[in-house]
Enzyme design. Structure first.
Site, mmCIF file in Angstrom:
data_model
loop_
_atom_site.group_PDB
_atom_site.id
_atom_site.type_symbol
_atom_site.label_atom_id
_atom_site.label_comp_id
_atom_site.label_asym_id
_atom_site.label_seq_id
_atom_site.Cartn_x
_atom_site.Cartn_y
_atom_site.Cartn_z
ATOM 1 N N LYS A 1 3.201 -5.149 8.491
ATOM 2 C CA LYS A 1 3.130 -4.752 7.896
ATOM 3 C C LYS A 1 4.569 -3.628 8.250
ATOM 4 O O LYS A 1 5.053 -3.067 9.248
ATOM 5 C CB LYS A 1 1.791 -3.611 7.973
ATOM 6 C CG LYS A 1 2.112 -2.447 7.487
ATOM 7 C CD LYS A 1 0.919 -1.230 7.368
ATOM 8 C CE LYS A 1 1.098 -0.345 5.857
ATOM 9 N NZ LYS A 1 -0.568 0.143 6.457
ATOM 10 N N ASP B 1 -9.786 6.077 3.780
ATOM 11 C CA ASP B 1 -9.327 5.550 2.442
ATOM 12 C C ASP B 1 -9.885 3.790 2.378
ATOM 13 O O ASP B 1 -9.644 3.139 1.687
ATOM 14 C CB ASP B 1 -7.493 5.488 2.671
ATOM 15 C CG ASP B 1 -6.814 4.652 1.123
ATOM 16 O OD1 ASP B 1 -7.065 5.034 0.095
ATOM 17 O OD2 ASP B 1 -5.881 4.205 1.437
ATOM 18 N N GLY C 1 0.578 -1.347 -0.119
ATOM 19 C CA GLY C 1 -0.049 -0.115 -0.159
ATOM 20 C C GLY C 1 0.992 0.994 0.013
ATOM 21 O O GLY C 1 2.096 0.822 -0.071
ATOM 22 N N ALA C 2 -0.031 2.258 -0.041
ATOM 23 C CA ALA C 2 0.728 3.762 0.206
ATOM 24 C C ALA C 2 2.004 3.616 1.541
ATOM 25 O O ALA C 2 3.126 4.034 1.175
ATOM 26 C CB ALA C 2 -0.236 4.320 -0.091
ATOM 27 N N SER C 3 1.693 3.330 2.255
ATOM 28 C CA SER C 3 2.549 3.590 3.460
ATOM 29 C C SER C 3 3.528 2.227 3.816
ATOM 30 O O SER C 3 4.384 2.303 4.815
ATOM 31 C CB SER C 3 1.977 3.763 4.601
ATOM 32 O OG SER C 3 0.344 2.553 4.895
ATOM 33 N N GLY C 4 3.746 1.225 3.031
ATOM 34 C CA GLY C 4 4.241 0.246 2.819
ATOM 35 C C GLY C 4 4.132 -0.932 2.023
ATOM 36 O O GLY C 4 2.854 -1.327 2.509
ATOM 37 N N VAL D 1 2.702 -5.546 2.763
ATOM 38 C CA VAL D 1 2.832 -6.421 3.928
ATOM 39 C C VAL D 1 3.339 -7.928 3.908
ATOM 40 O O VAL D 1 3.215 -8.463 2.609
ATOM 41 C CB VAL D 1 0.837 -6.008 4.430
ATOM 42 C CG1 VAL D 1 0.554 -6.820 5.550
ATOM 43 C CG2 VAL D 1 0.663 -5.321 4.505
#
Ligand SMILES: *[C@@H]1O[C@H](CO)[C@@H](O)[C@H](O)[C@H]1NC(C)=O
Ligand SMILES: *[C@@H]1O[C@H](CO)[C@@H](O)[C@H](O)[C@H]1NC(C)=O
Ligand SMILES: *[C@@H]1O[C@H](CO)[C@@H](O)[C@H](O)[C@H]1NC(C)=O
Ligand SMILES: *[C@@H]1O[C@H](CO)[C@@H](O)[C@H](O)[C@H]1NC(C)=O
Ligand SMILES: *[C@@H]1O[C@H](CO)[C@@H](O)[C@H](O)[C@H]1NC(C)=O
Ligand SMILES: *[C@@H]1O[C@H](CO)[C@@H](O)[C@H](O)[C@H]1NC(C)=O
Ligand SMILES: *[C@@H]1O[C@H](CO)[C@@H](O)[C@H](O)[C@H]1NC(C)=O
Length: 775
Positions: free
Chosen positions: A519, A614, A499-502, A504
């Site tokens: 994650k 989101d 995802g945008a943040s990291g 998994v």
């Protein structure tokens, strides 16, 4: 021959004659609310009778007003206010005539009626022109069987709503095709866990034709063809001057009553059970039925620590008065204890049954964070989760139930913590000072812990706050070292999402016992640290069955990782846009409901309101049981309780982002409603919200759906799927309401859920972009 015998024979013969001479109701006959069509003996009448005190219903009743059959019961038997008469029309229909024309059928038939008759046995019969019976009330019983009436295989009767409302109630008695006469609550499958009465005459497999019959003396019995199979009640009640009838009562018990025609009194003769708490479904979930000692009536009692969501309504569920139990117990301020409840019986849905002592059972449940209730039955400890249903008190039972409740133990010290903690006013200043001190100690302790972890990386550590000094939010999560998580994920080998943040990864912890999703937040992710804190604070406190749970984390220099429960069935995006393995309509709508429940929890039910920001199919994960859970609160921004909106830079994903994001307007929970709406349309149509592979008209999902809706081409949205258009249209309307450009037009998530559950009407939605064109 004595005078008495002659008199007796006379009575018999005139009665028999009356039966042979039914009153003939001819075409053109009509009734007003104060007139009736009686049978020739006058015992039974067809016509209007009072319902709900001030209104009317149509049916058959005894001349004392005991109702034995009700028309249009399954919809709503209440006769509309503007009805002026009931008419056997010259065209051969039995109708209710309204003041402004517009007739309504009382009994809907494909054949034309030639005449009708209210027979002396209580049967209302309609004939065709050849005097053949085309309909009779005996074939359509409501809650009563009269002498001579039969309940054939496969048929069932239903209780009434109340003594004054003759609509369909909540209990049923079914003459099953397998020969068994069984009672169930409504809206349940015909399975034994739901049954509360059985004649125990299951003869499935053999050639049978078993029906329920009632004799004039009140004998209720089962016949196989014409052979007696079993007597259910022995009967033998007086028939002279009385009518013995069978009724499934409002409370779910079926009984034989004698109605004396002389003094018009009803006498209860026989009951299927004497215990009024036997009918399952009498009480809502998390409540049990018990008898009041004063007036010997059944009442519903909530479990300790629970209250009814609608007091005065027995069937309404009971819900917790305390904070939701969190598993694992990540907030140590919530202490659990087990409350003992004696002599109750419940529907058996235990996930674990073990033999142990009562005290061991209590303790075992208390220590097992999945256990919400333990039933101690015999010497077995049966652990269950909520909700509990079909509860009743049985004074003869030695069962003991232990119910977990959670209580807060430590005063509220942090600025924006969100637990209900009762604090005495006079101790407030003290508490704040102590709070500041504890907070400082806490921060110190945390720094020391981090240093400790850095130095001894191999040490597996769980920070627990035994003495309740748990003041830094989210810290009672499990803490992992980077090595542990590297090992758990086999060197971050199996990627399961990005995802945008990291990214998994799949992993196992607890010696390979438990699967987790790890994650790993991007190193160069600018807001990594802030996001990390946000995510921890937010998710750490949340527990809802439709949210992915945070289990622990690792905070190790540049390495920031979060450990979540593992969702074995991937994301909604994987299954929704997979053309080969398509979910059924019902499955998809269930998923939509689950998601809306999760969002509602974020918006309203946890005290700190959370905007997810989101919502999209990639962030909806499916667990082992295909239950949808919302993941990734990484971009969620905490709101203070009294704020309704927040200003923030654009978060979220293109296509799902509400228009106000681009307009520098305040972001409220309605932004999530928009994203949910887009996703709901995707769920309905099984396609992505933007699909450049399609024609210009179809490329943008919201626009295409609105066009199809506005032009009445709903069918083209679901193409080859077999689903009622009415259902699709309902969902489409909800979706269109959610994607309104004007946030104030969008419904709240609560409203959305009610609409999805079908409990509220859905108005016609406007064009989503009409707001745009008007400015
Ligand atoms: C009712 O009366 C009509 C007209 O008199 C007659 O044609 C019909 O056969 C009668 N029906 C019965 C069931 O007696
Ligand atoms: C029945 O009620 C109507 C008004 O609803 C009234 O005009 C009529 O007189 C009443 N008939 C009898 C027999 O009471
Ligand atoms: C029911 O009747 C059928 C036919 O009369 C017979 O074959 C069957 O054995 C009977 N079953 C029972 C359980 O009495
Ligand atoms: C079942 O038995 C009843 C008599 O009890 C009879 O009227 C009915 O025709 C039978 N039905 C079948 C399908 O055999
Ligand atoms: C059922 O009741 C009837 C009438 O009381 C009786 O004659 C018959 O013997 C009873 N049958 C059984 C099986 O009890
Ligand atoms: C009504 O009459 C029946 C006999 O017809 C009798 O058994 C009963 O006790 C009477 N009830 C009352 C309340 O008088
Ligand atoms: C009582 O509660 C049940 C279950 O929540 C609900 O279906 C029913 O409509 C309620 N009854 C009334 C009278 O509100």
């Amino acid at each position: 021959m004595s005078i008495l015998t002659i008199l007796f024979l006379l009575v018999i013969s005139t009665a028999a004659e009356a039966q042979r001479k039914p009153s003939n109701i001819t075409l053109g006959s009509s009734l007003t609310p104060n007139s009736t069509w009686p049978s020739s003996s006058g015992v039974y009448v067809f016509g209007f009778f009072p319902q709900h005190d001030s209104s009317y219903a149509v049916g058959i009743f005894l001349h004392d007003k005991t109702v034995v059959w009700t028309a249009n019961r399954d919809s709503d038997p209440t006769v509309p206010d503007d009805v002026v008469s009931l008419l056997l029309s010259p065209e051969g229909r039995l109708i209710l005539r309204r003041r402004q024309g517009q007739d309504e059928d009382v009994i809907r038939l494909s054949t034309t009626i030639a005449s009708a008759s209210m027979l002396d046995n209580g049967n209302f019969v309609l004939y065709d022109s050849n005097s053949r019976i085309i309909w009779q009330s005996f074939d359509h019983p409501t809650n009563t069987l009269l002498p001579g009436q039969r309940l054939p295989p496969g048929k069932e009767i239903f209780s009434s709503v109340s003594e004054t409302d003759y609509g369909r109630g909540i209990f049923r008695l079914k003459m099953q095709n397998d020969g068994n006469l069984v009672q169930y609550p409504i809206n349940t499958p015909d399975t034994s866990p739901n049954s509360y009465y059985s004649s125990i005459t299951d003869r499935a497999g053999s050639n049978i034709n078993i029906s329920l019959n009632l004799d004039s003396d009140g004998r209720l019995y089962l016949l196989n063809g014409s052979l007696l199979l079993k007597n259910i009640s022995d009967g033998g009640f007086p028939t002279q001057g009385s009518i013995n009838l069978m009724r499934l009562d409002v409370g779910g018990i079926f009984r034989i009553y004698s109605l004396s025609l002389g003094n018009l009194t009803m006498t209860r003769r026989w009951s299927s059970t004497d215990d009024e708490c036997v009918p399952k479904g009498f009480c809502g979930v998390n409540a049990y039925c018990t008898m009041t000692t004063s007036d010997d009536a059944p009442v519903c009692q909530c479990l300790p620590g629970f209250v009814s969501v609608q007091s005065g309504n027995n069937t309404a569920p009971c819900s917790r008065t305390f904070s939701v139990h969190v598993c694992p117990n990540i907030d140590d301020r919530l202490k659990s204890e087990m409350i003992r409840v004696e002599s109750t019986e419940w529907d058996e849905t235990s996930y674990e049954i073990k033999i142990m002592s009562e005290e061991e059972c209590r303790k075992s449940c208390l220590d097992d964070c999945n256990c919400e209730v333990a039933n101690y039955v015999g010497n077995e400890c049966r652990k269950q989760r909520l909700p509990l249903r079909y509860g009743r008190r049985n004074s003869r039972s030695s069962n003991v139930a232990f119910v977990r409740i959670t209580t807060s133990t430590v005063p509220d010290l942090g600025g924006d913590t969100d637990h209900k903690i009762i604090m005495k006013k006079e101790r407030r200043i003290d508490a704040i000072i102590i709070g500041i001190v504890l907070m400082s100690i806490g921060v110190l302790a945390l720094s020391i812990s981090v240093i400790f972890v850095l130095q001894k990386r191999k040490v597996y550590m769980k920070i627990s706050n035994e003495d309740g000094a748990n003041f830094v939010e989210g810290i009672s999560l499990q803490v992992f070292t980077f090595e542990q998580l590297s090992e758990a994920t086999n060197g971050f080998k199996e990627e399961v999402g990005r995802g945008a943040s990291g990214t998994v990864y799949k992993g196992v912890v607890q010696n390979g016992q438990k699967m987790v999703a790890v994650k790993r937040l991007e190193k160069d992710f600018a807001q990594g640290e802030i996001e990390f804190q946000t995510e921890l604070k937010t998710i750490g406190k949340m527990y809802h069955r439709n949210l992915v749970r945070l289990l622990g984390y690792c905070f190790d220099g540049d390495n920031k990782l979060l450990v979540f429960e593992y969702m074995s069935n991937g994301s909604l995006a994987d299954i929704l846009f997979n053309q080969e393995k398509r979910l059924s309509w019902e499955e998809r709508i269930d998923i939509a409901r689950d998601i809306s429940r999760g969002i509602l929890y974020l918006h309203q039910e946890c005290e700190t309101q959370i905007i997810h920001c989101d919502i999209k199919p990639q962030n909806i994960l499916m667990d082992d049981n295909w239950r949808a859970k919302i993941s990734d609160f990484g971009v969620a921004k905490l709101l203070k309780q009294d704020q309704t909106n927040t200003y923030t830079g654009i978060r979220g994903t293109k296509g799902y982002v509400a228009p106000e994001w681009y307009k520098q307007q305040a972001i409220t929970v309605k932004a999530d409603v928009y994203s949910f709406g887009v996703m709901l349309l995707e769920i309905i149509c099984c396609r992505k919200c933007v699909d450049s592979g399609r024609s210009e008209d179809e490329a943008i999902l919201e626009e295409w759906v609105y066009d199809c809706y506005a032009t009445g081409k709903i069918g083209s949205l679901v193409r080859d799927e077999m689903v009622e258009e009415r259902k699709v249209e309902r969902m489409v309307k909800i979706g269109i309401w959610c994607v309104q450009y004007d946030p104030s037009l969008r419904p709240t998530m609560k409203k959305v859920l009610l609409m999805l559950e079908g409990t509220v009407e859905i108005p016609i939605p406007p064009n989503p972009s009409s707001f745009l064109s008007s400015i």
